[in-house]
Design a protein around this motif. Structure first.
Motif, PDB file in Angstrom:
ATOM      1  N   ILE A 438       0.907  -1.133   0.081  1.00  0.00           N
ATOM      2  CA  ILE A 438       0.007   0.021  -0.016  1.00  0.00           C
ATOM      3  C   ILE A 438       0.929   1.177   0.181  1.00  0.00           C
ATOM      4  O   ILE A 438       0.713   2.173  -0.642  1.00  0.00           O
ATOM      5  CB  ILE A 438      -0.990   0.113   1.402  1.00  0.00           C
ATOM      6  N   GLU A 439       1.774   1.136   1.252  1.00  0.00           N
ATOM      7  CA  GLU A 439       2.818   2.378   1.151  1.00  0.00           C
ATOM      8  C   GLU A 439       3.542   2.581  -0.448  1.00  0.00           C
ATOM      9  O   GLU A 439       3.579   3.831  -0.594  1.00  0.00           O
ATOM     10  CB  GLU A 439       3.804   1.979   2.032  1.00  0.00           C
ATOM     11  N   PHE A 440       3.965   1.419  -0.874  1.00  0.00           N
ATOM     12  CA  PHE A 440       4.794   1.641  -2.188  1.00  0.00           C
ATOM     13  C   PHE A 440       3.758   2.458  -3.183  1.00  0.00           C
ATOM     14  O   PHE A 440       4.119   3.193  -3.890  1.00  0.00           O
ATOM     15  CB  PHE A 440       5.017   0.137  -2.496  1.00  0.00           C
ATOM     16  N   ILE A 441       2.486   1.766  -3.306  1.00  0.00           N
ATOM     17  CA  ILE A 441       1.868   2.361  -4.250  1.00  0.00           C
ATOM     18  C   ILE A 441       1.418   3.665  -4.009  1.00  0.00           C
ATOM     19  O   ILE A 441       1.143   4.572  -4.966  1.00  0.00           O
ATOM     20  CB  ILE A 441       0.669   1.222  -4.601  1.00  0.00           C
ATOM     21  N   HIS A 442       1.012   3.948  -2.836  1.00  0.00           N
ATOM     22  CA  HIS A 442       0.736   5.353  -2.406  1.00  0.00           C
ATOM     23  C   HIS A 442       1.701   6.203  -3.155  1.00  0.00           C
ATOM     24  O   HIS A 442       1.684   7.208  -3.638  1.00  0.00           O
ATOM     25  CB  HIS A 442       0.445   5.543  -0.891  1.00  0.00           C
ATOM     26  N   ARG A 443       2.963   5.882  -2.694  1.00  0.00           N
ATOM     27  CA  ARG A 443       4.246   6.717  -3.299  1.00  0.00           C
ATOM     28  C   ARG A 443       4.140   6.921  -4.733  1.00  0.00           C
ATOM     29  O   ARG A 443       4.379   7.902  -5.137  1.00  0.00           O
ATOM     30  CB  ARG A 443       5.525   5.972  -2.753  1.00  0.00           C
ATOM     31  N   ARG A 444       3.938   5.694  -5.347  1.00  0.00           N
ATOM     32  CA  ARG A 444       4.074   5.802  -6.905  1.00  0.00           C
ATOM     33  C   ARG A 444       2.788   6.766  -7.587  1.00  0.00           C
ATOM     34  O   ARG A 444       2.915   7.624  -8.454  1.00  0.00           O
ATOM     35  CB  ARG A 444       3.847   4.493  -7.282  1.00  0.00           C
ATOM     36  N   ILE A 445       1.715   6.685  -6.845  1.00  0.00           N
ATOM     37  CA  ILE A 445       0.602   7.526  -7.196  1.00  0.00           C
ATOM     38  C   ILE A 445       1.123   8.995  -7.170  1.00  0.00           C
ATOM     39  O   ILE A 445       0.703   9.855  -8.051  1.00  0.00           O
ATOM     40  CB  ILE A 445      -0.629   7.009  -6.464  1.00  0.00           C
ATOM     41  N   LEU A 446       1.521   9.412  -6.061  1.00  0.00           N
ATOM     42  CA  LEU A 446       1.994  10.743  -5.823  1.00  0.00           C
ATOM     43  C   LEU A 446       3.028  11.139  -6.568  1.00  0.00           C
ATOM     44  O   LEU A 446       3.071  12.227  -7.108  1.00  0.00           O
ATOM     45  CB  LEU A 446       2.461  11.005  -4.267  1.00  0.00           C
ATOM     46  N   GLU A 447       4.002  10.310  -6.943  1.00  0.00           N
ATOM     47  CA  GLU A 447       4.795  10.502  -7.774  1.00  0.00           C
ATOM     48  C   GLU A 447       4.428  10.995  -9.229  1.00  0.00           C
ATOM     49  O   GLU A 447       5.053  11.691  -9.928  1.00  0.00           O
ATOM     50  CB  GLU A 447       5.920   9.348  -8.048  1.00  0.00           C
ATOM     51  N   GLN A 448       3.480  10.079  -9.600  1.00  0.00           N
ATOM     52  CA  GLN A 448       2.953  10.599 -10.896  1.00  0.00           C
ATOM     53  C   GLN A 448       2.124  11.953 -10.933  1.00  0.00           C
ATOM     54  O   GLN A 448       2.250  12.617 -11.870  1.00  0.00           O
ATOM     55  CB  GLN A 448       1.759   9.496 -11.347  1.00  0.00           C
ATOM     56  N   ARG A 449       1.499  12.216  -9.928  1.00  0.00           N
ATOM     57  CA  ARG A 449       0.898  13.252  -9.723  1.00  0.00           C
ATOM     58  C   ARG A 449       2.121  14.728  -9.753  1.00  0.00           C
ATOM     59  O   ARG A 449       1.867  15.633 -10.396  1.00  0.00           O
ATOM     60  CB  ARG A 449       0.308  13.532  -8.350  1.00  0.00           C
ATOM     61  N   ASP A 450       3.420  14.336  -9.277  1.00  0.00           N
ATOM     62  CA  ASP A 450       4.185  15.408  -9.335  1.00  0.00           C
ATOM     63  C   ASP A 450       4.991  15.673 -10.362  1.00  0.00           C
ATOM     64  O   ASP A 450       5.436  16.467 -10.834  1.00  0.00           O
ATOM     65  CB  ASP A 450       5.270  15.174  -7.901  1.00  0.00           C
ATOM     66  N   LYS A 451       4.586  14.501 -11.286  1.00  0.00           N
ATOM     67  CA  LYS A 451       5.206  14.542 -12.716  1.00  0.00           C
ATOM     68  C   LYS A 451       4.248  15.178 -13.519  1.00  0.00           C
ATOM     69  O   LYS A 451       4.579  15.382 -14.595  1.00  0.00           O
ATOM     70  CB  LYS A 451       5.543  13.140 -13.151  1.00  0.00           C
ATOM     71  N   GLY A 452       3.002  15.595 -12.973  1.00  0.00           N
ATOM     72  CA  GLY A 452       2.294  16.280 -13.797  1.00  0.00           C
ATOM     73  C   GLY A 452       1.018  15.454 -14.293  1.00  0.00           C
ATOM     74  O   GLY A 452       0.138  16.222 -14.963  1.00  0.00           O
ATOM     75  N   ALA A 453       0.925  14.489 -13.867  1.00  0.00           N
ATOM     76  CA  ALA A 453      -0.373  13.676 -14.386  1.00  0.00           C
ATOM     77  C   ALA A 453      -1.425  14.096 -13.426  1.00  0.00           C
ATOM     78  O   ALA A 453      -1.631  14.461 -12.438  1.00  0.00           O
ATOM     79  CB  ALA A 453      -0.236  12.160 -14.088  1.00  0.00           C
ATOM     80  N   ALA A 454      -2.778  14.163 -14.302  1.00  0.00           N
ATOM     81  CA  ALA A 454      -4.028  14.172 -13.365  1.00  0.00           C
ATOM     82  C   ALA A 454      -4.422  13.152 -13.025  1.00  0.00           C
ATOM     83  O   ALA A 454      -4.328  12.025 -13.718  1.00  0.00           O
ATOM     84  CB  ALA A 454      -4.985  14.916 -14.563  1.00  0.00           C
ATOM     85  N   VAL A 455      -4.817  12.759 -11.818  1.00  0.00           N
ATOM     86  CA  VAL A 455      -5.108  11.517 -10.972  1.00  0.00           C
ATOM     87  C   VAL A 455      -6.591  11.580 -10.439  1.00  0.00           C
ATOM     88  O   VAL A 455      -6.950  12.677  -9.825  1.00  0.00           O
ATOM     89  CB  VAL A 455      -3.990  11.375  -9.903  1.00  0.00           C
ATOM     90  N   LEU A 456      -7.393  10.651 -10.903  1.00  0.00           N
ATOM     91  CA  LEU A 456      -8.737  10.416 -10.453  1.00  0.00           C
ATOM     92  C   LEU A 456      -8.646   9.090  -9.476  1.00  0.00           C
ATOM     93  O   LEU A 456      -8.314   8.044 -10.014  1.00  0.00           O
ATOM     94  CB  LEU A 456      -9.575  10.332 -11.467  1.00  0.00           C
TER      95      LEU A 456
END
Lengths: 503, 356
Positions: A438-456
Motif C-alpha cells: 500500500i505504502e509503495f503504491i501510494h508513493r508511486r501515485i503521488l510521484e505521478q501527480r508530481d510529474k504532472g499527471a491528473a489523477v482520479l
C-alpha cells in the motif's frame, strides 16, 4: 467469570503450500470483544472458519464454553451458540426481514411456517437488544447498515452467545461504522462475546477489549488498546515499522485534463448509476472520489475508461471529446487505469508475468512489429517492470495467478505506469493488499501527480482518500454531493456527505 | 521446458494407455487375444504403404476438425459446429471442383480449396457474429447450423448439383475434375501435408502474433481483454470464422482428395470427431497432429483387427470414448498416478455455459 466462551487451543491448519494457522491460540470470555488483526493472508479467516466449523484443524482444539468440541460443520457451531456475520451478507433480498431472520429455523405449526410467532419473536428480540428494525420490510429495500443488523439478529435469534463479525465495517459509512461499534458494545453488556475481524487499526483501538495480531499464520502479538497505538499495531502486523501516512507536497494544479460534464451512466440492470455528474481533474492534482461502494463509482470509472457507454453527457480529455471512445482510443490519449477488480480486469491469471506486462501495449512497437510479437522485447520489458516495481516473483515466466494480491497489484501498477501518463484512473488501488505494498503504491501515485499527471482516485477507504487527495468529491447515489478541498475535509464531514446528508 | 511439456502431455498419454488397458479387458471378454488384436491394429494402420496411406487419409480431416475445435477453444468458445462447417466446405469445394472445366491445376485446385474454406468460414462466422452481437450461445447456434448444413448439402447434392451420369440415384455430385484433385506423393496424401502445415500455422498465429494474443486473452479473461482495449466481439466472431474455415478446409480435402466428389452421408460424424481430437490435444494446435494420427491409425487398423483377431470393430469406438473420458476427467488419472494439479493452461469444457 472464569468461563471461556470460545477458544482455539494450539490450532494448526495446513493448506497445500501454506501453513495457514501455526499453533494459534486465542480466547474469548463473556462480555468481551476480541479483535483479530492481520493483513490479508495472515490467517484470520482460516482461524474463524475453524472456530465456526467450516474447516477442521489439523491439530489443536476448539473449545466452546469450557468444553473441547469436534465441530463437523457450521450447523454444529450454530447449535452450540456461535453466530457469524459474513463479510458478504447471506440474505435473500426479495424476502422480508422476519423471513430472513428465521430462515432455516422457522417456528412451525402443523408443518406450516408460523410467521405470526416468528414475527413476535423477532420483535421481542430486536426490542431486547435495542436493534430496531421493521420486520416486514423487504431486505432488498434496506440500506446496507440495516441489512447487517438483520444478519446480527439472525445470529441472536439462534441464541448465539458468540458473534463473529468478518470485516463488518467495510461496507459502511464512517457514521454507520461508529454506530455499529456502539451497538456491539451494548450487546456485550448482556454477556455476549464478540470476535471482530478487521484490518482497520482505528476500529480495533476503539472497540476491542483484547487484540490478537496474526502474521503468516502465527500469533505475533497480544495486547490491549490502552497499551498500544496505531503505529504499534501496524508494526506488529507487518513486522517492521511502517509509514501510515505518506509525505506529500502541495499540489501544483495546471490545465484541465479530464472534464466530465453532465455525465449519465446506467448500471448493468439499466438503472441510472451515475446521475448527471460534472467535475474536472487538472494536471498535477489528485481528485479523490469518496463514497460507500455501489454509489456509482464503478460505472463512472468504466465510462471514463471506455468500458461502458454513457447515456448522456460528455467527457473531454485535454479538450478533445472522448465520450463514446473505445477503451483503446482512450488509453491512446495517455490514460492509465488501475482497475478496481484486479482478478477480473487487471490480469489474465494463466498468462505469464511477461504476457501480463504488455496487456496494454502488446499491439504497439516495439512489442510487436507488423502483428508479430517480439518475445525478447516483451521479456525485457517485463523484467524492467518487475525490478522497478518490486514485484516479488521467482521469474517472469510464472503465471500471474501464482503472485500474491500485493504483487499482482504492483505488476498492474508497473504496467500502467510504464508510459508517460496524462491521466491516471486509480480505482481501489490498494484493496486487499499488505501494508508494505500500500505504502509503495501510494508513493508511486503521488510521484505521478508530481510529474504532472491528473489523477482520479476512487476508493472506498476513506483514509486513503483523505491521505492522498488534493480535492475530494463525494459520491452518493450516483450524484456528486460536494467537492471539498483536502484541507477542509475531515472524516466527519466527508462521512456525512457519503451518507447523503448535506446538513 | 521439457518437464513442462512432459506434464502437459502426461494426461493425454495416460488416457491413451488407460483406454487401451481397458480395451484389453474388453477383448478378453470376447475370447480374443489382446496381443493379436493390437498387433493387427498397428499393422493395419502402419504395416505397409497402403496402411500408412489409410492412416494418413483418416487423420487428415481429423486434424482439420480438431483445429476447428481447438482454435475456438482458445477464444473461450466451444465449436460444436465442425460437422456443419465441414459439410458446407465439402460441397462447395466439390462444386468448384466439378463445375469448372479447363483450368490448370495450380489455379483450379486452390480455387476449390478456397471455396470450401470460405463456405466453412461463413458457417462458423454466423455463430460467432451472433454470439458477438446478440449473445446467442455458440453451442446452441452451431448445433442448429449443423442441421441446416446437413439438409442444405443433401439438397444441393440431390438437386442442382446432382450427378446425372448413368442411372445414378444417389445424392452426390459428379466427380471433380483431375485439375481439382489433390494428388498423393507415394504413401503421403498432399492433403495430409496441407493439414500439418495449417496446424503449424495455427500454432504460430496463436502464440506469436498480436491477433493470437488477442484471441487467447479473450479466451482466458474476457473482461481483462476488454479492459486492455481488445475488441472482444470482433475476436469472437473472427475466431469462429477461422474455426469454420479450418473445418471447411477439412471438408474440401475430403471431397477433393479422398472421395473425389461430395456424397451425402459420407462425411457424417467426421466433424464431431474433431472434438475428441481437440480434447486429446488439450486444444494445442500442434498436439492435434499426433492426436489425429493416433485416432486415424486406430480407425485405419480396425478392419484388420476384426479380420485377424475376431474383435468387433466397434471396440475402437469404445476405446476412443474411454480415452476421451479420461482426458475429460483428468482427476481420475491424477488420482491413480498421484499427480499434482498442474498450472498449465487448462481446457475448460463448457466454459461460458450460463453466461451470455
Amino acid at each position: 467469570m472464569s468461563e471461556v466462551l470460545l477458544a482455539a487451543h494450539n490450532v494448526t491448519k495446513q493448506f497445500p503450500g501454506v501453513l495457514a494457522n501455526d499453533d494459534v491460540s486465542v480466547q474469548l470470555r463473556p462480555g468481551r470483544i476480541l479483535a483479530l488483526l492481520g493483513e490479508n493472508g495472515a490467517g484470520k479467516s482460516t482461524l474463524v472458519n475453524i472456530l465456526f466449523g467450516m474447516y477442521r484443524p489439523d491439530s489443536g482444539d476448539v473449545i466452546i464454553k469450557n468444553e473441547v468440541v469436534d465441530l463437523h460443520g457450521p450447523d454444529d457451531a450454530i447449535s452450540r451458540g456461535i453466530g457469524m456475520v459474513h463479510q458478504h451478507f447471506q440474505l435473500v433480498p426479495p424476502m422480508r426481514v422476519v423471513e430472513n431472520i428465521v430462515l432455516g429455523a422457522e417456528p412451525s405449526k402443523r408443518g406450516l411456517v408460523d410467521l405470526e410467532e416468528a414475527r413476535n419473536r423477532v420483535v421481542e428480540l430486536s426490542g431486547r437488544y435495542g436493534l430496531e428494525i421493521d420486520p416486514d420490510a423487504l431486505v432488498e429495500d434496506l440500506p446496507v447498515g440495516m441489512q447487517q443488523r438483520v444478519e446480527i439478529l439472525k445470529a441472536l435469534y439462534r441464541d448465539a452467545d458468540v458473534l463473529i463479525l468478518d470485516e463488518p465495517t467495510g461496507v459502511l459509512t464512517p457514521q454507520e461504522a461508529d454506530h455499529l461499534l456502539s451497538v456491539l458494545r451494548e450487546l456485550t453488556a448482556t454477556g455476549l462475546g464478540i470476535v471482530f475481524i478487521t484490518h482497520k487499526l482505528r476500529e480495533v483501538l476503539a472497540i476491542a477489549d483484547d487484540i490478537v495480531v496474526l502474521r503468516n499464520g502465527r500469533v505475533v502479538g497480544e495486547t490491549k488498546p490502552a497499551e498500544t497505538n496505531e503505529s504499534g499495531l501496524a508494526e506488529m502486523m507487518v513486522g517492521r515499522s511502517v509509514v501510515l501516512r505518506v509525505e506529500k507536497s502541495v499540489a501544483q494544479p495546471g490545465d484541465v485534463v479530464l472534464a466530465v460534464d453532465e455525465l449519465e451512466v446506467n448500471d448493468d440492470r439499466g438503472q441510472i448509476a451515475v446521475d448527471r455528474l460534472s467535475f474536472e481533474v487538472r494536471e498535477g492534482e489528485i481528485l479523490g472520489v469518496a463514497g460507500v461502494e455501489g454509489n456509482g463509482q464503478r460505472e463512472l470509472v468504466e465510462a471514463i475508461t471506455g468500458l461502458r457507454h454513457p447515456m448522456a453527457g460528455t467527457m473531454r480529455i485535454d479538450g478533445e471529446e472522448v465520450t463514446n471512445g473505445s477503451a483503446r482510443e482512450i488509453s491512446k490519449k495517455g490514460v492509465a487505469h488501475i482497475p478496481e477488480d484486479r482478478e477480473k480486469h487487471g490480469v489474465v491469471a494463466v498468462y505469464s508475468i511477461a504476457e501480463n506486462s504488455v496487456l496494454n501495449r502488446y499491439h504497439r512497437s516495439p512489442f510487436s512489429i507488423r502483428g508479430v510479437l517480439r518475445r525478447d522485447v516483451i521479456e525485457r520489458h517485463a523484467q524492467e517492470v518487475v525490478d522497478e516495481f518490486d514485484v516479488r516473483t521467482p521469474s517472469i515466466a510464472v503465471a500471474a495467478s501464482s503472485l500474491s494480491g500485493g504483487n499482482k497489484q504492483k505488476l498492474i501498477v508497473g504496467r500502467e505506469f510504464s508510459d508517460d501518463i496524462k491521466l491516471l484512473i486509480a480505482a481501489q488501488p490498494t484493496r486487499g493488499i499488505d501494508i508494505g505494498a500500500i505504502e509503495f503504491i501510494h508513493r508511486r501515485i503521488l510521484e505521478q501527480r508530481d510529474k504532472g499527471a491528473a489523477v482520479l482516485l476512487v476508493s472506498a477507504e476513506l483514509d486513503e482518500i483523505l491521505g492522498l487527495s488534493d480535492r475530494i468529491a463525494v459520491l452518493y447515489d450516483g450524484k456528486l454531493m460536494d467537492v471539498l478541498d483536502a484541507q477542509d475535509a475531515d472524516r466527519e464531514r466527508v462521512g456525512l456527505l457519503m451518507a447523503g446528508i448535506t446538513k | 521446458m521439457s518437464r513442462s511439456i512432459l506434464r502437459t502431455i502426461a494426461i493425454p498419454l495416460a488416457a491413451v494407455v488407460f483406454g487401451l488397458l481397458i480395451g484389453v479387458v474388453l477383448i478378453l471378454s470376447q475370447n480374443a487375444s489382446p496381443a493379436t488384436a493390437y498387433t493387427a491394429l498397428v499393422v493395419g494402420g502402419l504395416g505397409d504403404a497402403d496402411a500408412l496411406l489409410r492412416t494418413l487419409q483418416k487423420a487428415t480431416p481429423l486434424i482439420f476438425g480438431g483445429l476447428a475445435v481447438a482454435v475456438a477453444f482458445k477464444a473461450g468458445m466451444f465449436n460444436i459446429g465442425g460437422q456443419g462447417q465441414l459439410l458446407v466446405g465439402a460441397v462447395f469445394a466439390a462444386a468448384v471442383g466439378f463445375g469448372i472445366d479447363g483450368l490448370p491445376m495450380v489455379i483450379h485446385l486452390p480455387a476449390a480449396l478456397v471455396a470450401g474454406a470460405i463456405a466453412g468460414a461463413i458457417w462458423g462466422g454466423i455463430a460467432g457474429a451472433l454470439k458477438a452481437t446478440t449473445g446467442a450461445h455458440e453451442v446452441i447456434v452451431t448445433i442448429m447450423l449443423n442441421f441446416v448444413a446437413g439438409n442444405l448439402t443433401d439438397w444441393l447434392s440431390a438437386n442442382p448439383w446432382k450427378d446425372n451420369s448413368g442411372n445414378n440415384i444417389v445424392a452426390r455430385t459428379p466427380l471433380v475434375e483431375d485439375s481439382a484433385t489433390i494428388p498423393t506423393l507415394g504413401a503421403v496424401p498432399v492433403g495430409f501435408l496441407l493439414a500439418v502445415v495449417v496446424a503449424v500455422a495455427c500454432w504460430l498465429v496463436l502464440e506469436r502474433t498480436t491477433y493470437g494474443f488477442e484471441v487467447r486473452s479473450v479466451g482466458h479473461n474476457r473482461n481483462a481483454a476488454q479492459y486492455s482495449g481488445i475488441k472482444v466481439g470482433w475476436i469472437m466472431a473472427s475466431t469462429m470464422a477461422v474455426a469454420g474455415m479450418l473445418a471447411g478446409l477439412g471438408g474440401a480435402v475430403e471431397s477433393l482428395g479422398v472421395d473425389g466428389r461430395f456424397e451425402a452421408g459420407v462425411n457424417v460424424g467426421l466433424g464431431f470427431e474433431g472434438i475428441t481430437i481437440a480434447l486429446l490435444a488439450r486444444a494445442n494446435p500442434l498436439g492435434v497432429i499426433p492426436a489425429a494420427l493416433l485416432v486415424g491409425l486406430m480407425e485405419a487398423g480396425a478392419s484388420r483387427m476384426q479380420f485377424k483377431a475376431g474383435v468387433a470393430p466397434e471396440l475402437i469406438d469404445v476405446i476412443q470414448a474411454l480415452i476421451l473420458f479420461f482426458v475429460a476427467a483428468p482427476i481420475i488419472i491424477r488420482w491413480v498416478l498421484r499427480m499434482r494439479e498442474d498450472n498449465s493452461e487448462q481446457l475448460r469444457l463448457g466454459a461460458g455455459w450460463g453466461q451470455s
